[in-house]
Write a protein that holds these residues in place. Structure first.
Motif, mmCIF file in Angstrom:
data_model
loop_
_atom_site.group_PDB
_atom_site.id
_atom_site.type_symbol
_atom_site.label_atom_id
_atom_site.label_comp_id
_atom_site.label_asym_id
_atom_site.label_seq_id
_atom_site.Cartn_x
_atom_site.Cartn_y
_atom_site.Cartn_z
ATOM 1 N N ASP A 114 -5.534 15.819 -2.956
ATOM 2 C CA ASP A 114 -4.863 17.029 -3.413
ATOM 3 C C ASP A 114 -5.216 17.279 -4.871
ATOM 4 N N SER A 115 -5.260 18.544 -5.259
ATOM 5 C CA SER A 115 -5.685 18.871 -6.620
ATOM 6 C C SER A 115 -4.564 18.737 -7.640
ATOM 7 N N ASP A 116 -3.387 18.264 -7.207
ATOM 8 C CA ASP A 116 -2.336 17.927 -8.173
ATOM 9 C C ASP A 116 -2.229 16.413 -8.330
ATOM 10 N N GLN A 117 -3.375 15.755 -8.203
ATOM 11 C CA GLN A 117 -3.466 14.316 -8.401
ATOM 12 C C GLN A 117 -4.315 14.011 -9.629
ATOM 13 N N VAL A 118 -4.103 12.823 -10.199
ATOM 14 C CA VAL A 118 -4.975 12.330 -11.264
ATOM 15 C C VAL A 118 -5.377 10.910 -10.894
ATOM 16 N N TYR A 240 -2.617 4.407 -3.562
ATOM 17 C CA TYR A 240 -3.665 5.401 -3.354
ATOM 18 C C TYR A 240 -3.111 6.818 -3.232
ATOM 19 N N ASN A 241 -1.798 6.947 -3.320
ATOM 20 C CA ASN A 241 -1.179 8.273 -3.294
ATOM 21 C C ASN A 241 0.247 8.096 -3.797
ATOM 22 N N ALA A 242 0.370 7.688 -5.050
ATOM 23 C CA ALA A 242 1.670 7.352 -5.627
ATOM 24 C C ALA A 242 2.417 8.634 -5.969
ATOM 25 N N LEU A 243 3.350 9.011 -5.118
ATOM 26 C CA LEU A 243 4.135 10.223 -5.314
ATOM 27 C C LEU A 243 5.075 9.998 -6.495
ATOM 28 N N LYS A 244 5.043 10.857 -7.471
ATOM 29 C CA LYS A 244 5.729 10.570 -8.733
ATOM 30 C C LYS A 244 7.228 10.264 -8.581
ATOM 31 N N PRO A 245 7.990 10.869 -7.624
ATOM 32 C CA PRO A 245 9.407 10.503 -7.513
ATOM 33 C C PRO A 245 9.629 9.049 -7.119
ATOM 34 N N MET A 246 8.605 8.431 -6.517
ATOM 35 C CA MET A 246 8.739 7.042 -6.097
ATOM 36 C C MET A 246 8.907 6.100 -7.282
ATOM 37 N N ARG A 247 8.481 6.521 -8.434
ATOM 38 C CA ARG A 247 8.643 5.663 -9.621
ATOM 39 C C ARG A 247 10.121 5.395 -9.885
ATOM 40 N N HIS A 248 10.979 6.290 -9.386
ATOM 41 C CA HIS A 248 12.426 6.108 -9.517
ATOM 42 C C HIS A 248 13.046 5.604 -8.210
ATOM 43 N N LYS A 260 -3.393 3.811 -8.522
ATOM 44 C CA LYS A 260 -4.771 4.294 -8.602
ATOM 45 C C LYS A 260 -4.845 5.815 -8.551
ATOM 46 N N ILE A 261 -3.973 6.420 -7.751
ATOM 47 C CA ILE A 261 -3.914 7.884 -7.655
ATOM 48 C C ILE A 261 -2.463 8.296 -7.839
ATOM 49 N N LEU A 262 -2.199 9.064 -8.880
ATOM 50 C CA LEU A 262 -0.856 9.560 -9.148
ATOM 51 C C LEU A 262 -0.772 10.999 -8.648
ATOM 52 N N HIS A 263 0.241 11.270 -7.822
ATOM 53 C CA HIS A 263 0.354 12.562 -7.152
ATOM 54 C C HIS A 263 1.580 13.301 -7.678
ATOM 55 N N TYR A 264 1.330 14.475 -8.278
ATOM 56 C CA TYR A 264 2.395 15.262 -8.892
ATOM 57 C C TYR A 264 3.000 16.245 -7.892
ATOM 58 N N ILE A 265 3.694 15.706 -6.885
ATOM 59 C CA ILE A 265 4.382 16.592 -5.952
ATOM 60 C C ILE A 265 5.543 17.279 -6.671
ATOM 61 N N LEU A 266 6.053 18.331 -6.042
ATOM 62 C CA LEU A 266 7.166 19.112 -6.586
ATOM 63 C C LEU A 266 6.721 19.830 -7.868
ATOM 64 N N ASN A 267 7.454 19.759 -8.961
ATOM 65 C CA ASN A 267 7.074 20.546 -10.141
ATOM 66 C C ASN A 267 5.788 20.006 -10.765
#
Length: 322
Positions: A114-118, A240-248, A260-267
């Motif tokens: 997805d293009s909202d990943q880094v 490989y697809n770390a959804l940012k809310p999972m950090r909490h 390895k891949i941070l995924h900025y789902i939602l905002n």
């Protein structure tokens, strides 16, 4: 679907592996800043594989936008519209074009991003993940629903989430069996490893047009993949697809250094340069902005006047300036 033509940039492609690619979908200008960060982070970590971007016919008709892809040296594949057959006169409109890579038989392997990943580390090993014929590999969907969204299933609670069942020390995903909770069969299509196949592509399109759940799907291609590949997808570690809310909501599982891949789902981070640096979720936006700063320097300070113009015309309007 006929094999799409690939429009390459000006630089030589010999450094890149010719039969395996990363790909992502863009349907308008809104995510172009995200794409530039994704592409820059892949190159920064010296991937041997090319990012080839799927664009829709509407994007292809936007001449200035296509010029910006060329300026970024990002090759594109134009994909035709993919849409389910009408049901009761209605169409479930969504990002069904994310199914197109299954038809890219000019490649032996495609990794859909997805293009909202880094990208935070080199991920080239994904091109060699062993998957059986007719399978895909992906990461589980997080079904904790921390924001308590009412339109999500009542089954979406932490105790039913596959990441709760993962090995919290190693990050190894929980194995999927027929006895697993139904939520464990759900995937997040932000990262998918696949082998293009006309047979598999045909099966996906047939399911899109005939499966009774399609009109009610919230996550479009993601929900369809979970149905078609039930029992035929290999779970990848969350890294490989770390959804940012999972950090909490999965703090015991999450390790910053392992992602390895941070995924900025939602905002999306590019919507505002202001965010809560003390918040475990919002603070991840600083990573995106750090990569973007490199991209911005390359474009805004380019010796080429047209590149600077494209930056002002295409990128600046879709990325927060304050």
């Amino acid at each position: 679907m006929p094999t799409p033509d690939v429009c390459h940039g000006d630089s030589a492609d010999s450094w890149y592996h010719p039969t395996k690619i990363w790909t992502t979908l863009l349907t308008n200008r809104a995510y172009f800043g995200g794409l530039l960060v994704l592409n820059h982070s892949l190159r920064h970590h010296q991937s041997r594989y090319r990012l080839v971007v799927m664009v829709t016919r509407a994007v292809e008709e936007d001449e200035e936008y296509m010029e910006a892809f060329a300026a970024a040296d990002i090759p594109t594949i134009v994909v035709d519209k993919i849409e389910p057959a009408p049901r009761d006169g209605k169409i479930n409109k969504g990002t069904w074009e994310k199914l197109a890579p299954w038809s890219f038989t000019q490649y032996e392997r495609v990794v859909l991003l997805d293009s909202d990943q880094v990208i935070l580390q080199n991920i080239d090993e994904m091109m060699d993940v062993e998957i059986p014929e007719g399978w895909i590999a992906s990461t589980h969907a997080c079904t904790c629903n921390p924001r308590k969204l009412a339109h999500y299933s009542k089954e979406w609670v932490p105790e039913n989430c596959a990441f709760t069942a993962a090995d919290q020390a190693t990050g190894t995903p929980a194995p999927i069996t027929e006895d697993s909770h139904d939520n464990h069969h759900l995937l997040n299509s932000g990262t998918v490893i696949l082998r293009p196949s006309e047979t598999e592509y045909g099966a996906l399109i047939d399911a899109m047009n005939t499966h009774p759940d399609v009109p009610r799907m919230l996550f479009f291609d993601q929900d369809l993949l979970a149905i078609v590949y039930r029992g035929r997808w290999k779970p990848l570690p969350y890294t490989y697809n770390a959804l940012k809310p999972m950090r909490h909501c999965h703090a015991e599982l999450w390790r910053d250094d392992n992602v390895k891949i941070l995924h900025y789902i939602l905002n999306k981070p590019w919507k505002s340069r202001t965010y809560d640096r003390a918040d475990p979720i919002e603070s991840t936006h600083s990573i995106w902005w750090d990569v973007y700063a490199d991209v911005e320097r390359n474009w805004a300070q380019s010796p080429d006047q047209r590149t600077r113009e494209l930056w002002q015309n295409v990128v600046v309007p879709v990325v927060a300036q304050a």
